[in-house]
Motif scaffolding. Structure first.
Motif, PDB file in Angstrom:
ATOM      1  N   ASP A  44       0.821  -1.216   0.000  1.00 23.57           N
ATOM      2  CA  ASP A  44       0.000   0.000   0.000  1.00 23.57           C
ATOM      3  C   ASP A  44       0.854   1.265   0.000  1.00 23.57           C
ATOM      4  OD1 ASP A  44      -2.620  -1.167   0.168  1.00 23.57           O
ATOM      5  OD2 ASP A  44      -2.119  -1.760   2.220  1.00 23.57           O
ATOM      6  N   PHE A  45       2.107   1.150   0.461  1.00 20.47           N
ATOM      7  CA  PHE A  45       2.913   2.359   0.649  1.00 20.47           C
ATOM      8  C   PHE A  45       3.074   3.189  -0.623  1.00 20.47           C
ATOM      9  CE2 PHE A  45       4.718  -0.052   4.456  1.00 20.47           C
ATOM     10  CZ  PHE A  45       3.901   0.626   5.349  1.00 20.47           C
ATOM     11  N   PRO A  46       3.374   2.563  -1.796  1.00 18.24           N
ATOM     12  CA  PRO A  46       3.532   3.402  -2.999  1.00 18.24           C
ATOM     13  C   PRO A  46       2.242   4.125  -3.402  1.00 18.24           C
ATOM     14  CG  PRO A  46       4.308   1.146  -3.385  1.00 18.24           C
ATOM     15  CD  PRO A  46       3.612   1.148  -2.067  1.00 18.24           C
ATOM     16  N   LYS A  47       1.094   3.653  -2.875  1.00 16.78           N
ATOM     17  CA  LYS A  47      -0.185   4.257  -3.263  1.00 16.78           C
ATOM     18  C   LYS A  47      -0.576   5.426  -2.367  1.00 16.78           C
ATOM     19  CE  LYS A  47      -2.040  -0.214  -4.746  1.00 16.78           C
ATOM     20  NZ  LYS A  47      -3.000  -1.226  -4.297  1.00 16.78           N
ATOM     21  N   LEU A  48       0.207   5.650  -1.271  1.00 15.53           N
ATOM     22  CA  LEU A  48      -0.178   6.689  -0.311  1.00 15.53           C
ATOM     23  C   LEU A  48      -0.161   8.077  -0.941  1.00 15.53           C
ATOM     24  CD1 LEU A  48       1.617   5.424   2.925  1.00 15.53           C
ATOM     25  CD2 LEU A  48      -0.846   5.544   2.534  1.00 15.53           C
ATOM     26  N   LEU A  49       0.923   8.371  -1.671  1.00 11.13           N
ATOM     27  CA  LEU A  49       1.046   9.705  -2.268  1.00 11.13           C
ATOM     28  C   LEU A  49      -0.015   9.954  -3.341  1.00 11.13           C
ATOM     29  CD1 LEU A  49       2.620  12.372  -2.310  1.00 11.13           C
ATOM     30  CD2 LEU A  49       4.084  11.380  -4.080  1.00 11.13           C
ATOM     31  N   PRO A  50      -0.221   9.014  -4.299  1.00 15.48           N
ATOM     32  CA  PRO A  50      -1.290   9.222  -5.282  1.00 15.48           C
ATOM     33  C   PRO A  50      -2.654   9.437  -4.621  1.00 15.48           C
ATOM     34  CG  PRO A  50       0.039   7.307  -5.888  1.00 15.48           C
ATOM     35  CD  PRO A  50       0.564   7.789  -4.584  1.00 15.48           C
ATOM     36  N   MET A  51      -2.912   8.707  -3.512  1.00 14.49           N
ATOM     37  CA  MET A  51      -4.200   8.847  -2.831  1.00 14.49           C
ATOM     38  C   MET A  51      -4.330  10.241  -2.236  1.00 14.49           C
ATOM     39  SD  MET A  51      -6.944   7.165  -2.359  1.00 14.49           S
ATOM     40  CE  MET A  51      -8.367   8.045  -1.732  1.00 14.49           C
ATOM     41  N   GLN A  52      -3.229  10.729  -1.632  1.00 13.56           N
ATOM     42  CA  GLN A  52      -3.252  12.078  -1.040  1.00 13.56           C
ATOM     43  C   GLN A  52      -3.487  13.113  -2.142  1.00 13.56           C
ATOM     44  OE1 GLN A  52      -3.017  12.937   2.474  1.00 13.56           O
ATOM     45  NE2 GLN A  52      -3.905  14.675   1.399  1.00 13.56           N
ATOM     46  N   LEU A  53      -2.838  12.896  -3.302  1.00 13.51           N
ATOM     47  CA  LEU A  53      -3.012  13.824  -4.425  1.00 13.51           C
ATOM     48  C   LEU A  53      -4.466  13.845  -4.877  1.00 13.51           C
ATOM     49  CD1 LEU A  53       0.238  13.080  -6.499  1.00 13.51           C
ATOM     50  CD2 LEU A  53      -0.267  15.098  -5.087  1.00 13.51           C
ATOM     51  N   TYR A  54      -5.110  12.649  -4.848  1.00 17.14           N
ATOM     52  CA  TYR A  54      -6.524  12.574  -5.222  1.00 17.14           C
ATOM     53  C   TYR A  54      -7.373  13.408  -4.243  1.00 17.14           C
ATOM     54  CZ  TYR A  54     -11.254  10.811  -5.699  1.00 17.14           C
ATOM     55  OH  TYR A  54     -12.604  10.732  -5.836  1.00 17.14           O
ATOM     56  N   TYR A  55      -7.090  13.243  -2.938  1.00 18.26           N
ATOM     57  CA  TYR A  55      -7.834  14.014  -1.937  1.00 18.26           C
ATOM     58  C   TYR A  55      -7.640  15.519  -2.128  1.00 18.26           C
ATOM     59  CZ  TYR A  55      -9.491  10.269   1.147  1.00 18.26           C
ATOM     60  OH  TYR A  55     -10.152   9.210   1.682  1.00 18.26           O
ATOM     61  N   LEU A  56      -6.432  15.899  -2.574  1.00 20.01           N
ATOM     62  CA  LEU A  56      -6.125  17.318  -2.770  1.00 20.01           C
ATOM     63  C   LEU A  56      -6.595  17.810  -4.142  1.00 20.01           C
ATOM     64  CD1 LEU A  56      -2.526  17.374  -1.212  1.00 20.01           C
ATOM     65  CD2 LEU A  56      -4.644  18.236  -0.186  1.00 20.01           C
ATOM     66  N   ARG A  57      -7.288  16.946  -4.865  1.00 24.40           N
ATOM     67  CA  ARG A  57      -7.821  17.244  -6.195  1.00 24.40           C
ATOM     68  C   ARG A  57      -6.723  17.542  -7.211  1.00 24.40           C
ATOM     69  NH1 ARG A  57     -13.617  18.906  -5.423  1.00 24.40           N
ATOM     70  NH2 ARG A  57     -13.951  18.502  -3.235  1.00 24.40           N
ATOM     71  N   LEU A  58      -5.541  16.924  -6.984  1.00 21.66           N
ATOM     72  CA  LEU A  58      -4.445  17.085  -7.930  1.00 21.66           C
ATOM     73  C   LEU A  58      -4.348  15.857  -8.831  1.00 21.66           C
ATOM     74  CD1 LEU A  58      -1.830  18.600  -5.462  1.00 21.66           C
ATOM     75  CD2 LEU A  58      -3.078  19.804  -7.279  1.00 21.66           C
ATOM     76  N   ARG A  59      -5.293  14.930  -8.656  1.00 22.99           N
ATOM     77  CA  ARG A  59      -5.303  13.699  -9.441  1.00 22.99           C
ATOM     78  C   ARG A  59      -6.760  13.326  -9.635  1.00 22.99           C
ATOM     79  NH1 ARG A  59      -2.002   8.322  -9.428  1.00 22.99           N
ATOM     80  NH2 ARG A  59      -3.795   6.983  -9.689  1.00 22.99           N
ATOM     81  N   LYS A  60      -7.104  12.856 -10.803  1.00 24.55           N
ATOM     82  CA  LYS A  60      -8.521  12.626 -11.116  1.00 24.55           C
ATOM     83  C   LYS A  60      -9.082  11.373 -10.456  1.00 24.55           C
ATOM     84  CE  LYS A  60      -9.913  15.213 -15.127  1.00 24.55           C
ATOM     85  NZ  LYS A  60      -8.685  15.822 -15.720  1.00 24.55           N
ATOM     86  N   GLU A  61      -8.284  10.273 -10.504  1.00 21.96           N
ATOM     87  CA  GLU A  61      -8.779   8.991  -9.990  1.00 21.96           C
ATOM     88  C   GLU A  61      -7.954   8.540  -8.794  1.00 21.96           C
ATOM     89  OE1 GLU A  61     -11.389   7.124 -11.104  1.00 21.96           O
ATOM     90  OE2 GLU A  61     -11.854   8.819 -12.417  1.00 21.96           O
ATOM     91  N   PRO A  62      -8.609   7.931  -7.772  1.00 22.28           N
ATOM     92  CA  PRO A  62      -7.815   7.323  -6.704  1.00 22.28           C
ATOM     93  C   PRO A  62      -7.092   6.098  -7.238  1.00 22.28           C
ATOM     94  CG  PRO A  62     -10.149   6.808  -6.402  1.00 22.28           C
ATOM     95  CD  PRO A  62     -10.060   7.749  -7.577  1.00 22.28           C
TER      96      PRO A  62
END
Lengths: 246, 268
Positions: free
Chosen positions: B148-166
Motif C-alpha cells: 500500500d505504501f507506494p499508493k499513499l502519495l497518489p491517494m493524497q493527491l486525489y484528496y487534494l484534487r491534484l489527481r482525477k482517480e484514486p
C-alpha cells in the motif's frame, strides 16, 4: 430496536456530557457503584507488586514541595515541636498484643533504611526525595497484631479548616512492603515541621495522599468503617480512592 | 450510477464504534479535568520547570489574564485557557474551561472516577472490536501492507484534487488503512500504556515501561500528546464523513448497510 435504543442513549449521554453539566444524581446513583467497583478491580489487579524505582543523590529535589493540609498550629503539636519532639511518643495500639509507645530514639534504634524515591501526587506532579526511616512492618511487628487485625490506621496532628483531623490507612500487606517506611529524615536532615515532623508515612508505591504527615498514633483495626467518614482516609472521605496505586 | 447496498459493518463493529466514541469523549473531558489539577507538562521523569513543554497560568489584575505557554512562548488566552469558565457560571484561574471538562466544576476525585471507568470501556471496546474483526476477516481489509505504501502519495493527491482517480484499492483506500492501522495498533495501545505508567503501583511493577516513555512526567506529556493527535484524527474523520455522503456513512454505522457509489473507498 435495541441498537436504536443504544444509539439514542449514547447520543443522550454525549449531549449530557457535552454540556459539562452531569447531574449529581448520575455521579452518585448506580453509576457511582460502577465507578467504585472499577477502583476495587484496579486495586486487585495491580496490588503491591514490585519495588518503586530508587534514584541517585543527584536526582533529589533539595527544596521538596510542600502540599496538603496546613502544618498543625494547635498546642498539642507546637508544644512538642518547641521541645524538639523529646516528649513525642508514637502510639501503636488497637488490635495489638503488645501496644507500643515509642520515642524517636526508640524508633531510630529499631533500625532505619534510606530510600531515594519519587513522590507522585494525585494532582499529577512528581518530586524526588531522600527518605530515611523505620520500615513500617518493623513497628507493626513490635506491636504484634492480633489475628483479626487487617488494617493500620494513621491518626495525624493536622486538621482542615473545619477541624476534621487527617487520617489514612493501609492494609497489613501494603504496610509490610519493604519500601513502606515511617520516615524520620528528609534529604539527610530530620523532617522539618512543614514536611510532617517528627514522623510521617512514606509509601512510594501509592499516590502522595497516602503518605500521611504528622503521624501521632497507629491503630490496628479489623474494619475501616467505624473510623472517620468510613472510607479509610481523609481524602478517601472526599471521594478519592482508598487504593491509591493508580 | 450504481446504488447497490452492501452489509459493511457488523453489529460488533457498530457497537464498539459508538462505544469508543462515547468513551473517547468522556476520557478527553475527564482527562482535562485531571490535567487541571497540575496544569503543566514536563519532558522529564519528575516535575521539572526547566523541561516544561506546556503550561497554563493566570495573572491577577482587573480583569485577570489567562496564559498558555508552549515551549516557553507565552500566548494570551483569557476566557479560553488559563483564566476561564469555572463550570459554575463564573471565571477563575484554571487551565481548561468547565464546558470542556467532566465534571464541569473543579473535582479531581470525580474526574479520576470517570476517567478510570471509561478507560476500561475503551479497552474492552478495543479488544472486542479486534477479536470480531479478526474472526470476520475485516482486519485484513484495513490493516496496511507494504504494497500500500507506494499508493499513499497518489491517494493524497486525489484528496487534494491534484489527481482525477484514486489509485486502485480494496474496500479501504491506502490512506484509510494507514489511519486505521496507526489508530488501532499504535495510538490506542500507546494511550493505554502511557496512562498506566502514571500509576505509582504500575511503575513499581513494570519500571521498564515507564523508562521507555522517558519517565512519569514524560509519560504524562505523551498521554496528552496522543490525545491531541487522536482529536486531530477525529476531526479528519468527521470531515470525511461529511464530505463523502454524510447520511450514507452514518446509516452504515447504525444499520450496517452501505450504499456503493462514487464515494466508495474514499470515505472516512
Amino acid at each position: 430496536m435495541k441498537r436504536r435504543l443504544f444509539l439514542a442513549s449514547s447520543l443522550a449521554s454525549l449531549g449530557l456530557a457535552g454540556c459539562g453539566r452531569v447531574k449529581e444524581s448520575l455521579t452518585n446513583g448506580p453509576f457511582r457503584g460502577a465507578l467504585l467497583s472499577t477502583e476495587k478491580l484496579n486495586g486487585k489487579l495491580i496490588g503491591t507488586h514490585g519495588l518503586a524505582r530508587e534514584y541517585r543523590d543527584a536526582d533529589v529535589d533539595r527544596d521538596f514541595r510542600v502540599n496538603g493540609l496546613a502544618t498543625p498550629s494547635d498546642s498539642a503539636y507546637t508544644s512538642l515541636a518547641k521541645d524538639g519532639f523529646r516528649g513525642y511518643r508514637l502510639v501503636v495500639d488497637g488490635l495489638a498484643e503488645r501496644p507500643q509507645k515509642l520515642s524517636l530514639a526508640e524508633l531510630r534504634a529499631a533500625g532505619t533504611k534510606t530510600q531515594i524515591t519519587r513522590h507522585d501526587c494525585v494532582e499529577g506532579w512528581s518530586a524526588i526525595g531522600k527518605w530515611n526511616g523505620v520500615p513500617l512492618g518493623t513497628v507493626i511487628a513490635m506491636a504484634q497484631p492480633k489475628s483479626n487485625a487487617r488494617y493500620c490506621v494513621f491518626h495525624c496532628f493536622d486538621r482542615d479548616d473545619g477541624g476534621q483531623l487527617y487520617y489514612e490507612s493501609l492494609d497489613l500487606g501494603q504496610a509490610a512492603h519493604p519500601q513502606t517506611i515511617l520516615a524520620l529524615d528528609l534529604n539527610d536532615k530530620p523532617l522539618d515541621n512543614d514536611h510532617g515532623a517528627p514522623v510521617r508515612l512514606k509509601i512510594p508505591t501509592q499516590l502522595g495522599y497516602k503518605s500521611a504527615k504528622w503521624v501521632s498514633r497507629i491503630e490496628l483495626v479489623a474494619d475501616l468503617k467505624p473510623i472517620g467518614g468510613g472510607t479509610g482516609g481523609y481524602w478517601e472521605d472526599q471521594g478519592y480512592e482508598w487504593y491509591a496505586g493508580i | 450510477m450504481t446504488s447497490e447496498a452492501v452489509y459493511r459493518h457488523s453489529i460488533a463493529a457498530r457497537t464498539t464504534h459508538w462505544l469508543w466514541t462515547l468513551a473517547m469523549l468522556v476520557l478527553v473531558m475527564s482527562g482535562l479535568q485531571i490535567f487541571n489539577a497540575a496544569p503543566y507538562l514536563d519532558a522529564s521523569d519528575k516535575s521539572n520547570p526547566a523541561r516544561r513543554v506546556l503550561a497554563f497560568d493566570a495573572q491577577d489584575g482587573s480583569p485577570p489574564t489567562g496564559y498558555t505557554i508552549v515551549f516557553g512562548h507565552r500566548f494570551t488566552t483569557t476566557h479560553l485557557f488559563g483564566y476561564t469558565d469555572d463550570g459554575m457560571g463564573a471565571e477563575t484561574a484554571r487551565a481548561f474551561p468547565g464546558w470542556l471538562t467532566l465534571p464541569g466544576p473543579q473535582s479531581l476525585a470525580d474526574g479520576r472516577r470517570w476517567h478510570l471507568f471509561f478507560a476500561w470501556a475503551l479497552f474492552i471496546a478495543w479488544v472486542a472490536y479486534l477479536i470480531s474483526a479478526a474472526i470476520r476477516g475485516t482486519l485484513r481489509e484495513f490493516v496496511i501492507r507494504p504494497s500500500d505504501f507506494p499508493k499513499l502519495l497518489p491517494m493524497q493527491l486525489y484528496y487534494l484534487r491534484l489527481r482525477k482517480e484514486p489509485p486502485p484499492h480494496g474496500t479501504y483506500n491506502p490512506l484509510q488503512k494507514l489511519a486505521y492501522t496507526v489508530v488501532l495498533f499504535g495510538m490506542f495501545p500507546l494511550l493505554m500504556l502511557t496512562g498506566l505508567t502514571l500509576s505509582p503501583a504500575v511503575d513499581a511493577a513494570f519500571p521498564w515501561l515507564t523508562a521507555l516513555f522517558g519517565g512519569r512526567q514524560f509519560a504524562r506529556t505523551w498521554h496528552f500528546t496522543l490525545m491531541v493527535l487522536l482529536i486531530g484524527y477525529f476531526c479528519t474523520h468527521l470531515v470525511l464523513v461529511v464530505s463523502t455522503g454524510i447520511w450514507n456513512n452514518i446509516r452504515s454505522m447504525i444499520t450496517g448497510w452501505y450504499v456503493l457509489g462514487k464515494h466508495d473507498g474514499v470515505g472516512p
